[in-house]
Design a protein around this motif. Structure first.
Motif, PDB file in Angstrom:
ATOM      1  N   GLU A 168       0.826  -1.210   0.000  1.00 54.47           N
ATOM      2  CA  GLU A 168       0.000   0.000   0.000  1.00 54.47           C
ATOM      3  C   GLU A 168       0.863   1.264   0.000  1.00 54.47           C
ATOM      4  OE1 GLU A 168      -3.165   0.387   2.744  1.00 54.47           O
ATOM      5  OE2 GLU A 168      -4.383  -1.122   1.716  1.00 54.47           O
ATOM      6  N   GLU A 169       1.953   1.222   0.774  1.00 57.40           N
ATOM      7  CA  GLU A 169       2.840   2.385   0.797  1.00 57.40           C
ATOM      8  C   GLU A 169       3.463   2.626  -0.569  1.00 57.40           C
ATOM      9  OE1 GLU A 169       5.592   1.521   3.887  1.00 57.40           O
ATOM     10  OE2 GLU A 169       4.138   1.848   5.510  1.00 57.40           O
ATOM     11  N   LEU A 170       3.862   1.546  -1.252  1.00 56.79           N
ATOM     12  CA  LEU A 170       4.434   1.687  -2.583  1.00 56.79           C
ATOM     13  C   LEU A 170       3.386   2.232  -3.557  1.00 56.79           C
ATOM     14  CD1 LEU A 170       6.766   1.294  -4.534  1.00 56.79           C
ATOM     15  CD2 LEU A 170       6.028  -1.088  -4.855  1.00 56.79           C
ATOM     16  N   ALA A 171       2.180   1.646  -3.501  1.00 56.14           N
ATOM     17  CA  ALA A 171       1.103   2.147  -4.374  1.00 56.14           C
ATOM     18  C   ALA A 171       0.772   3.589  -4.049  1.00 56.14           C
ATOM     19  CB  ALA A 171      -0.135   1.264  -4.211  1.00 56.14           C
ATOM     20  N   ASP A 172       0.840   3.912  -2.735  1.00 51.50           N
ATOM     21  CA  ASP A 172       0.560   5.288  -2.313  1.00 51.50           C
ATOM     22  C   ASP A 172       1.605   6.253  -2.870  1.00 51.50           C
ATOM     23  OD1 ASP A 172      -1.712   6.044  -0.994  1.00 51.50           O
ATOM     24  OD2 ASP A 172      -0.685   6.500   0.883  1.00 51.50           O
ATOM     25  N   ARG A 173       2.879   5.827  -2.819  1.00 52.83           N
ATOM     26  CA  ARG A 173       3.931   6.684  -3.339  1.00 52.83           C
ATOM     27  C   ARG A 173       3.756   6.916  -4.839  1.00 52.83           C
ATOM     28  NH1 ARG A 173       7.391   3.951   0.393  1.00 52.83           N
ATOM     29  NH2 ARG A 173       8.131   2.511  -1.209  1.00 52.83           N
ATOM     30  N   VAL A 174       3.384   5.844  -5.547  1.00 51.45           N
ATOM     31  CA  VAL A 174       3.143   5.984  -6.988  1.00 51.45           C
ATOM     32  C   VAL A 174       1.970   6.921  -7.236  1.00 51.45           C
ATOM     33  CG1 VAL A 174       2.444   4.751  -9.077  1.00 51.45           C
ATOM     34  CG2 VAL A 174       4.133   3.737  -7.537  1.00 51.45           C
ATOM     35  N   ARG A 175       0.878   6.710  -6.472  1.00 46.76           N
ATOM     36  CA  ARG A 175      -0.312   7.560  -6.644  1.00 46.76           C
ATOM     37  C   ARG A 175      -0.003   9.014  -6.324  1.00 46.76           C
ATOM     38  NH1 ARG A 175      -4.116   9.336  -2.855  1.00 46.76           N
ATOM     39  NH2 ARG A 175      -3.115   8.070  -1.253  1.00 46.76           N
ATOM     40  N   LEU A 176       0.655   9.233  -5.185  1.00 44.07           N
ATOM     41  CA  LEU A 176       0.939  10.603  -4.776  1.00 44.07           C
ATOM     42  C   LEU A 176       1.963  11.257  -5.700  1.00 44.07           C
ATOM     43  CD1 LEU A 176       1.064  10.040  -0.917  1.00 44.07           C
ATOM     44  CD2 LEU A 176      -0.776  11.092  -2.246  1.00 44.07           C
ATOM     45  N   GLY A 177       2.928  10.457  -6.178  1.00 41.28           N
ATOM     46  CA  GLY A 177       3.875  11.001  -7.150  1.00 41.28           C
ATOM     47  C   GLY A 177       3.169  11.446  -8.420  1.00 41.28           C
ATOM     48  N   GLY A 178       2.156  10.666  -8.826  1.00 37.23           N
ATOM     49  CA  GLY A 178       1.371  11.057  -9.995  1.00 37.23           C
ATOM     50  C   GLY A 178       0.603  12.343  -9.764  1.00 37.23           C
ATOM     51  N   VAL A 179       0.072  12.509  -8.545  1.00 35.82           N
ATOM     52  CA  VAL A 179      -0.661  13.738  -8.218  1.00 35.82           C
ATOM     53  C   VAL A 179       0.276  14.945  -8.277  1.00 35.82           C
ATOM     54  CG1 VAL A 179      -1.880  14.975  -6.382  1.00 35.82           C
ATOM     55  CG2 VAL A 179      -2.414  12.573  -6.834  1.00 35.82           C
ATOM     56  N   VAL A 180       1.450  14.808  -7.645  1.00 33.24           N
ATOM     57  CA  VAL A 180       2.414  15.915  -7.641  1.00 33.24           C
ATOM     58  C   VAL A 180       2.850  16.239  -9.070  1.00 33.24           C
ATOM     59  CG1 VAL A 180       4.722  16.628  -6.916  1.00 33.24           C
ATOM     60  CG2 VAL A 180       3.225  15.430  -5.310  1.00 33.24           C
ATOM     61  N   GLN A 181       3.116  15.193  -9.859  1.00 33.55           N
ATOM     62  CA  GLN A 181       3.547  15.409 -11.242  1.00 33.55           C
ATOM     63  C   GLN A 181       2.458  16.085 -12.059  1.00 33.55           C
ATOM     64  OE1 GLN A 181       4.674  11.802 -13.268  1.00 33.55           O
ATOM     65  NE2 GLN A 181       5.874  12.870 -14.801  1.00 33.55           N
ATOM     66  N   ALA A 182       1.201  15.653 -11.847  1.00 37.68           N
ATOM     67  CA  ALA A 182       0.093  16.260 -12.589  1.00 37.68           C
ATOM     68  C   ALA A 182      -0.064  17.735 -12.250  1.00 37.68           C
ATOM     69  CB  ALA A 182      -1.200  15.502 -12.294  1.00 37.68           C
ATOM     70  N   VAL A 183       0.091  18.082 -10.968  1.00 37.93           N
ATOM     71  CA  VAL A 183      -0.011  19.491 -10.571  1.00 37.93           C
ATOM     72  C   VAL A 183       1.157  20.288 -11.145  1.00 37.93           C
ATOM     73  CG1 VAL A 183       0.047  21.077  -8.607  1.00 37.93           C
ATOM     74  CG2 VAL A 183      -1.351  19.017  -8.487  1.00 37.93           C
ATOM     75  N   SER A 184       2.358  19.702 -11.115  1.00 34.59           N
ATOM     76  CA  SER A 184       3.542  20.411 -11.614  1.00 34.59           C
ATOM     77  C   SER A 184       3.432  20.718 -13.100  1.00 34.59           C
ATOM     78  CB  SER A 184       4.801  19.568 -11.362  1.00 34.59           C
ATOM     79  OG  SER A 184       4.972  19.316  -9.987  1.00 34.59           O
ATOM     80  N   ALA A 185       2.682  19.867 -13.833  1.00 32.36           N
ATOM     81  CA  ALA A 185       2.587  20.035 -15.285  1.00 32.36           C
ATOM     82  C   ALA A 185       1.523  21.041 -15.701  1.00 32.36           C
ATOM     83  CB  ALA A 185       2.295  18.680 -15.933  1.00 32.36           C
ATOM     84  N   LEU A 186       0.897  21.717 -14.722  1.00 36.28           N
ATOM     85  CA  LEU A 186      -0.215  22.608 -15.047  1.00 36.28           C
ATOM     86  C   LEU A 186       0.219  24.017 -15.433  1.00 36.28           C
ATOM     87  CD1 LEU A 186      -2.754  21.626 -12.250  1.00 36.28           C
ATOM     88  CD2 LEU A 186      -2.879  21.061 -14.669  1.00 36.28           C
ATOM     89  N   GLY A 187       1.518  24.246 -15.515  1.00 32.87           N
ATOM     90  CA  GLY A 187       1.977  25.608 -15.795  1.00 32.87           C
ATOM     91  C   GLY A 187       1.840  25.983 -17.251  1.00 32.87           C
ATOM     92  N   GLY A 188       2.877  26.565 -17.815  1.00 32.82           N
ATOM     93  CA  GLY A 188       2.830  27.035 -19.198  1.00 32.82           C
ATOM     94  C   GLY A 188       2.134  28.375 -19.292  1.00 32.82           C
ATOM     95  N   GLU A 189       1.428  28.561 -20.404  1.00 30.41           N
ATOM     96  CA  GLU A 189       0.795  29.851 -20.666  1.00 30.41           C
ATOM     97  C   GLU A 189      -0.671  29.872 -20.250  1.00 30.41           C
ATOM     98  OE1 GLU A 189       2.443  32.540 -21.693  1.00 30.41           O
ATOM     99  OE2 GLU A 189       4.234  31.285 -21.543  1.00 30.41           O
ATOM    100  N   ARG A 190      -1.111  28.885 -19.477  1.00 34.68           N
ATOM    101  CA  ARG A 190      -2.523  28.833 -19.101  1.00 34.68           C
ATOM    102  C   ARG A 190      -2.863  29.966 -18.134  1.00 34.68           C
ATOM    103  NH1 ARG A 190      -3.513  22.643 -17.407  1.00 34.68           N
ATOM    104  NH2 ARG A 190      -5.695  23.242 -17.549  1.00 34.68           N
ATOM    105  N   ASP A 191      -4.140  30.357 -18.169  1.00 34.63           N
ATOM    106  CA  ASP A 191      -4.631  31.382 -17.260  1.00 34.63           C
ATOM    107  C   ASP A 191      -4.536  30.888 -15.829  1.00 34.63           C
ATOM    108  OD1 ASP A 191      -7.483  32.300 -15.828  1.00 34.63           O
ATOM    109  OD2 ASP A 191      -6.349  33.912 -16.794  1.00 34.63           O
TER     110      ASP A 191
END
Length: 592
Positions: A184-207
């Motif tokens: 569960e901890e490993l799956a959690d790390r993968v899940r949470l890493g995906g969340v952090v990565q998804a948020v980090s990718a929200l930049g660029g020229e978006r409003d």
């Protein structure tokens, strides 16, 4: 059912079957379920319960037994220290801990449930206040939780063979729980890493509003929370700038600015860690100005737990992220808290980047407005100067014709014509800056170059210059003949103007695939690298004293490059101070 009375082959087979069922599960909740039911159904105990360690508290997570027992103890929280205190009064049966009823102090011991029956006057009978525990350990000896059992087989204190089977089961169950937790901890790390990565990718020229809304939705789905609130503030911190929520709106009042101040104080003291808000936790006091308002909000919305994380860039607090969970939801894990802290830093970076982009857009708009004002001012002043200047030139010419002006009239004429050239250049610059389109037609660049050389022939002869044209045939492009002629005149005129007597100027017209070029090379005074960086800026004059001694407006090359770029091309320069220059007009053969 028949309960094994010894660690016999039959008992071992039963134990093997129980552990096979436990180890076949992958989810931690399923492992816990099989473990407690294995004790009840396979080993004959009436009740079995597992408390999982969360921080320093044991939380009753899995219970097997009568329904009223499950309802009474499921979710019950016990400080681990209390259980360790009871261990101190226990008999050690291997890993098991048996606490007879007569060793417990009824004044200090509290239980969520105890069997309701009259004890039997038999030293081997199970007393309702007897307690049998077993710590659940990982392979490395780390405490994972605690198993408690009650109502042993036949209502008697477990025999040595029964204890042996229970102990073997508990040891194996601890390992199975540890493995499930690791998965569960490993799956959690993968899940949470995906969340952090998804948020980090929200930049660029978006409003920025769009970025925050997408981040709120990502966190809501990725962390499985009840509500997400994201609020950022303007750079002065005086008022709320943007607020988004998911799934509900981000509600709040003026007091949320106090929350920003609380978080800023906290970051100064302890860094940017999230504040964990639980009904049984004392972290509320970290938010001194707003703790009571947050408690009221939690009560009003039925939230059980929350995280408030500052959005930081360096040590600056730009806003905050709020996450909440309702009663019955799992508590935030340490991995989730760490992920939220990382998300706070990433959102702080996105906010800072968005602010920089917004400042750049605002400055660009202001510069464009200033540029329009400048163009309008130049055009207006130039037009206003043109009329009186024409009158001055006309009267000066009359005086020259009459022969009455003398040297003064000649000086007036020279200055007036110089001023006239400057005004003409200003009007040309204003026109090409505002001109959105050009009228195109076939234009022979060789013809333009030959016309320009003819125009400059008298000036070239006066300076003792050798001027040549090299072209193998017509080079025809689609463009504005008058405007392209202005560019060729400019770069040829500069070559003649800045070349010393006895020098050479060569004009080469050629085509290379889709592009045509007019290259003008001279043996003149050349241009320094410093001056080349600003050569095409309006009103730029060289820092070279030789160049400054030659009259000019500093607009010719700016106009030439603007016209070239309107045609989809450019004007380029290669030069070395004291050794001459090559200016090249590059334009597409066909209209872009």
């Amino acid at each position: 059912m028949t309960t094994p009375t010894a660690a016999s082959p039959d008992g071992i087979r039963r134990l093997y079957e129980l552990m096979r069922r436990v180890n076949s599960q992958h989810e931690l909740s399923e492992v816990l379920h099989e473990a407690v039911h294995g004790v009840v159904e396979g080993l004959g105990y009436g009740v079995a319960a597992i408390s999982v360690l969360e921080g320093d508290t044991l939380v009753m997570t899995a219970v097997a037994g009568p329904e009223d027992v499950r309802e009474a103890i499921l979710g019950y929280r016990t400080p681990m220290a209390e259980v360790f205190d009871e261990y101190a009064h226990a008999d050690e049966w291997g890993i098991l801990r048996y606490v007879p009823h007569h060793r417990l102090d009824p004044e200090t011991t509290t239980y969520a449930w105890r069997p309701d029956y009259e004890p039997v006057d038999d030293p081997d009978a199970w007393h309702p206040m007897d307690t049998l525990y077993a710590p659940l350990l990982s392979a490395s000896g780390r405490v994972l939780g605690n198993m408690s059992v009650d109502l042993p087989p036949e209502g008697r204190v477990p025999s040595a063979p029964q204890r042996e089977l229970l102990e073997m089961f508990v040891v194996q169950a601890g390992l199975a729980i540890a493995n499930a937790q690791q998965r569960e901890e490993l799956a959690d790390r993968v899940r949470l890493g995906g969340v952090v990565q998804a948020v980090s990718a929200l930049g660029g020229e978006r409003d920025l509003q769009e970025v925050l809304a997408a981040a709120a939705a990502t966190l809501h789905d990725g962390l499985g929370v009840t509500q997400v609130t994201l609020r950022c503030f303007d750079e002065s911190g005086d008022r709320s700038e943007l607020a988004v929520g998911h799934p509900g709106d981000a509600r709040g009042g003026d007091w949320v600015v106090d929350l920003l101040a609380d978080l800023a104080d906290l970051v100064d003291r302890e860094g940017e860690r999230p504040v964990r808000l639980r009904r049984d936790h004392d972290d509320w006091q970290l938010l001194g100005r707003t703790a009571e308002r947050l408690r009221v909000m939690f009560d009003g919305r039925g939230w059980e737990e929350g995280l408030v994380s500052p959005l930081v860039m360096g040590r600056a607090v730009l806003g905050y992220l709020g996450l909440s969970r309702s009663a019955g939801d799992p508590a935030f894990s340490e991995a989730e808290v760490a992920a939220v802290q990382t998300v706070g830093r990433e959102l702080g970076r996105l906010l800072q980047d968005a602010r920089v982009r917004e400042r750049e857009r605002r400055l660009l708009a202001e510069l464009q407005q200033l540029d329009r004002y400048k163009g309008e001012l130049i055009a207006t002043i130039s037009h206003e100067l043109k009329t009186p200047l024409t009158t001055i030139i006309g009267h000066a010419e009359m005086l020259q014709d009459d022969g009455t002006g003398g040297a003064s009239t000649d000086a007036i004429m020279r200055s007036a014509r110089r001023l006239d050239r400057l005004i003409t250049e200003l009007l040309s610059y204003s026109r090409v800056q505002e001109r959105p389109e050009i009228v195109r037609g076939p234009v022979d660049l060789v013809e333009l170059a030959r016309a320009s050389i003819d125009l400059l022939s008298m000036q070239a002869r006066a300076g003792g210059l050798e001027v040549s044209l090299r072209a193998e045939g017509p080079v025809v492009v689609e463009g504005d003949r008058e405007e392209l002629g202005r560019v060729v005149d400019n770069i040829c005129g500069n070559a003649v103007k800045y070349t010393r007597p006895g020098g050479r100027v060569e004009v080469v017209v050629d085509s290379h695939g889709a592009m045509a070029t007019v290259a003008v090379t001279d043996t003149g005074i050349g241009i320094s690298a410093t001056d080349q960086a600003h050569l095409f800026d309006a009103f730029h004059r060289s820092s070279n004293l030789d160049a400054l001694s030659i009259p000019g407006t500093g607009l010719g090359l700016a106009i030439a490059r603007r016209i070239a770029r309107l045609h989809g091309g450019d004007v380029r320069v290669e030069s070395e101070l004291g050794r001459g220059s090559t200016f090249t007009l590059v334009v597409p053969v066909e209209a872009p």
